[in-house]
Design a protein around this motif. Structure first.
Motif, PDB file in Angstrom:
ATOM      1  N   ASP A 281       0.907  -1.319   0.031  1.00 29.31           N
ATOM      2  CA  ASP A 281       0.084  -0.079  -0.009  1.00 29.31           C
ATOM      3  C   ASP A 281       0.815   1.310  -0.050  1.00 29.31           C
ATOM      4  OD1 ASP A 281      -2.272  -1.339  -0.243  1.00 29.31           O
ATOM      5  OD2 ASP A 281      -2.975  -1.043   1.964  1.00 29.31           O
ATOM      6  N   ARG A 282       1.862   1.150   0.723  1.00 30.74           N
ATOM      7  CA  ARG A 282       2.805   2.448   0.836  1.00 30.74           C
ATOM      8  C   ARG A 282       3.307   2.639  -0.646  1.00 30.74           C
ATOM      9  NH1 ARG A 282       0.454   4.747   4.994  1.00 30.74           N
ATOM     10  NH2 ARG A 282       1.190   3.859   6.996  1.00 30.74           N
ATOM     11  N   LEU A 283       3.688   1.846  -1.435  1.00 30.51           N
ATOM     12  CA  LEU A 283       4.185   1.907  -2.873  1.00 30.51           C
ATOM     13  C   LEU A 283       3.152   2.381  -3.620  1.00 30.51           C
ATOM     14  CD1 LEU A 283       6.269  -1.418  -3.427  1.00 30.51           C
ATOM     15  CD2 LEU A 283       7.087   0.897  -2.992  1.00 30.51           C
ATOM     16  N   ARG A 284       1.777   1.951  -3.546  1.00 29.08           N
ATOM     17  CA  ARG A 284       0.687   2.551  -4.340  1.00 29.08           C
ATOM     18  C   ARG A 284       0.670   4.030  -3.725  1.00 29.08           C
ATOM     19  NH1 ARG A 284      -1.458  -2.627  -2.170  1.00 29.08           N
ATOM     20  NH2 ARG A 284      -1.410  -4.043  -4.131  1.00 29.08           N
ATOM     21  N   GLN A 285       0.589   4.407  -2.445  1.00 32.41           N
ATOM     22  CA  GLN A 285       0.444   5.949  -2.154  1.00 32.41           C
ATOM     23  C   GLN A 285       1.561   6.466  -2.603  1.00 32.41           C
ATOM     24  OE1 GLN A 285       0.321   4.862   2.121  1.00 32.41           O
ATOM     25  NE2 GLN A 285      -1.998   4.782   2.298  1.00 32.41           N
ATOM     26  N   LEU A 286       2.619   6.224  -2.607  1.00 29.04           N
ATOM     27  CA  LEU A 286       3.827   7.039  -3.378  1.00 29.04           C
ATOM     28  C   LEU A 286       3.879   7.203  -4.670  1.00 29.04           C
ATOM     29  CD1 LEU A 286       6.686   5.666  -1.334  1.00 29.04           C
ATOM     30  CD2 LEU A 286       6.156   7.801  -1.445  1.00 29.04           C
ATOM     31  N   ALA A 287       2.997   6.125  -5.694  1.00 27.19           N
ATOM     32  CA  ALA A 287       2.720   6.294  -7.007  1.00 27.19           C
ATOM     33  C   ALA A 287       1.941   7.485  -7.176  1.00 27.19           C
ATOM     34  CB  ALA A 287       2.221   5.041  -7.567  1.00 27.19           C
ATOM     35  N   ASP A 288       0.984   7.610  -6.175  1.00 27.24           N
ATOM     36  CA  ASP A 288      -0.117   8.570  -6.252  1.00 27.24           C
ATOM     37  C   ASP A 288       0.596  10.010  -5.861  1.00 27.24           C
ATOM     38  OD1 ASP A 288      -1.990   6.975  -7.073  1.00 27.24           O
ATOM     39  OD2 ASP A 288      -2.836   6.602  -4.863  1.00 27.24           O
ATOM     40  N   PHE A 289       1.495  10.138  -4.791  1.00 30.17           N
ATOM     41  CA  PHE A 289       2.008  11.227  -4.319  1.00 30.17           C
ATOM     42  C   PHE A 289       2.945  11.645  -5.485  1.00 30.17           C
ATOM     43  CE2 PHE A 289       6.082  12.873  -2.733  1.00 30.17           C
ATOM     44  CZ  PHE A 289       5.721  14.245  -2.227  1.00 30.17           C
ATOM     45  N   VAL A 290       3.801  10.834  -6.001  1.00 30.59           N
ATOM     46  CA  VAL A 290       4.693  11.150  -7.244  1.00 30.59           C
ATOM     47  C   VAL A 290       3.994  12.198  -8.420  1.00 30.59           C
ATOM     48  CG1 VAL A 290       6.179  10.625  -9.073  1.00 30.59           C
ATOM     49  CG2 VAL A 290       6.554   9.752  -6.948  1.00 30.59           C
ATOM     50  N   VAL A 291       2.662  11.426  -8.599  1.00 27.86           N
ATOM     51  CA  VAL A 291       2.016  12.250  -9.660  1.00 27.86           C
ATOM     52  C   VAL A 291       1.085  13.441  -9.189  1.00 27.86           C
ATOM     53  CG1 VAL A 291       0.265  11.720 -11.706  1.00 27.86           C
ATOM     54  CG2 VAL A 291       1.868  10.113 -11.101  1.00 27.86           C
ATOM     55  N   GLU A 292       0.598  13.488  -8.333  1.00 23.72           N
ATOM     56  CA  GLU A 292      -0.203  14.596  -7.817  1.00 23.72           C
ATOM     57  C   GLU A 292       0.669  15.702  -6.888  1.00 23.72           C
ATOM     58  OE1 GLU A 292      -2.890  12.354  -4.985  1.00 23.72           O
ATOM     59  OE2 GLU A 292      -3.834  11.382  -6.753  1.00 23.72           O
ATOM     60  N   ARG A 293       1.641  15.654  -6.828  1.00 27.63           N
ATOM     61  CA  ARG A 293       2.592  16.624  -5.786  1.00 27.63           C
ATOM     62  C   ARG A 293       2.635  17.912  -6.556  1.00 27.63           C
ATOM     63  NH1 ARG A 293       8.294  16.585  -7.911  1.00 27.63           N
ATOM     64  NH2 ARG A 293       8.177  15.160  -9.587  1.00 27.63           N
TER      65      ARG A 293
END
Length: 295
Positions: A281-293
């Motif tokens: 889940d943390r990897l999934r959340q980081l994928a979102d963070f990278v794109v939404e930052r």
């Protein structure tokens, strides 16, 4: 599971302490060099690469006390690359992480030595710290970081970038450059964190593909932010790519298509982890963070 923001803050606090402990104290000779090293590394940055290492370590059941040293090593390589990248012979920038770049705050010779010393320290940490029970695995981790930082990784990508100023690149050429310049170290972050735990060949392949997607998405978003965000938001000089006539995803595709590409890469990263459980889940959340930052 703690929420993503709290987890991120905890990891950033942890890696700040680990980096501070590994860096030589500023009062030890040569004091000016050590002061500049600490200036370059501490009190700034998103720490995306350590976050990826911690998240990958969670996925493979690694001990965070081991992962933190691998995360620190990757962040030191990243910090050294920024110091050198900002120098007059490269991108000639004066602002990094909201403060004067190292060669401005100190001098060019010191900045050059800071990069050299941070790179050496990264490998010292990887060699000296107990990252895994298997010595062969730890040796492979050293090799992985060396390759990610070298001429077939980050340094090679930077060389391609410098040679491409003012030249038109197609999408394949641009992707090749950024797989090396940005993506190689992001890939190393994920794999180094994962290798501190139990990592099968199949899982390594999935993580490698995930990291490739995230690495390219990170660069696509960086290009968009350089075109759209302010220097105050970014903590570095905005608009440098266009001013220097550099090929970017924005210059090649336009902002709208670049934004679509970032979303496609995020979807690909998520699809790669589709069969993984909650430990990813943390990897999934980081994928979102990278794109939404926004910075």
């Amino acid at each position: 599971m703690t929420d993503f923001a709290a987890w991120t803050r905890a990891c950033q606090t942890r890696i700040e302490g680990v980096l501070a402990a590994h860096l030589p104290p500023a009062h030890i000779a040569p004091a000016r060099l050590h002061e500049a090293m600490r200036y370059a590394v501490l009190d700034g940055g998103k720490r995306v690469r350590p976050l990826l290492a911690f998240a990958a370590g969670e996925f493979t059941g690694a001990d965070v006390e081991q992962v933190q040293h691998a995360a620190a090593a990757v962040e030191l390589i990243h910090a050294y690359s920024l110091v050198h990248d900002d120098m007059p012979a490269m991108d000639n920038d004066t602002l990094r992480r909201g403060k004067p770049t190292v060669h401005v705050e100190f001098d060019e010779a010191t900045a050059l030595l800071v990069g050299d010393a941070l790179q050496s320290l990264a490998f010292d940490i990887l060699a000296a710290q107990p990252l895994t029970a298997d010595a062969n695995t730890q040796l492979k981790m050293l090799q992985l970081l060396a390759q990610a930082a070298g001429s077939r990784g980050m340094a090679g990508g930077q060389a391609i970038d410098l040679a491409s100023v003012g030249k038109p690149l197609d999408l394949t050429e641009l992707e090749f450059m950024h797989i090396h310049k940005t993506g190689a170290l992001i890939r190393a972050s994920v794999l180094l964190g994962a290798q501190c735990g139990s990592l099968s060949a199949a899982t390594a392949g999935a993580l490698d593909h995930y990291a490739k997607c995230i690495g390219l998405a990170f660069q696509v978003v960086d290009d968009m932010l350089d075109a759209e965000a302010s220097s105050a938001t970014l903590g570095k000089t905005a608009g440098k790519d266009a001013a220097n006539n550099k090929p970017t995803y924005v210059s090649l595709l336009g902002v709208a298509r670049a934004r679509e590409l970032a979303q496609e890469l995020r979807a690909d990263a998520h699809a790669t982890l589709a069969q993984a459980g909650a430990s990813a889940d943390r990897l999934r959340q980081l994928a979102d963070f990278v794109v939404e930052r926004a910075f």
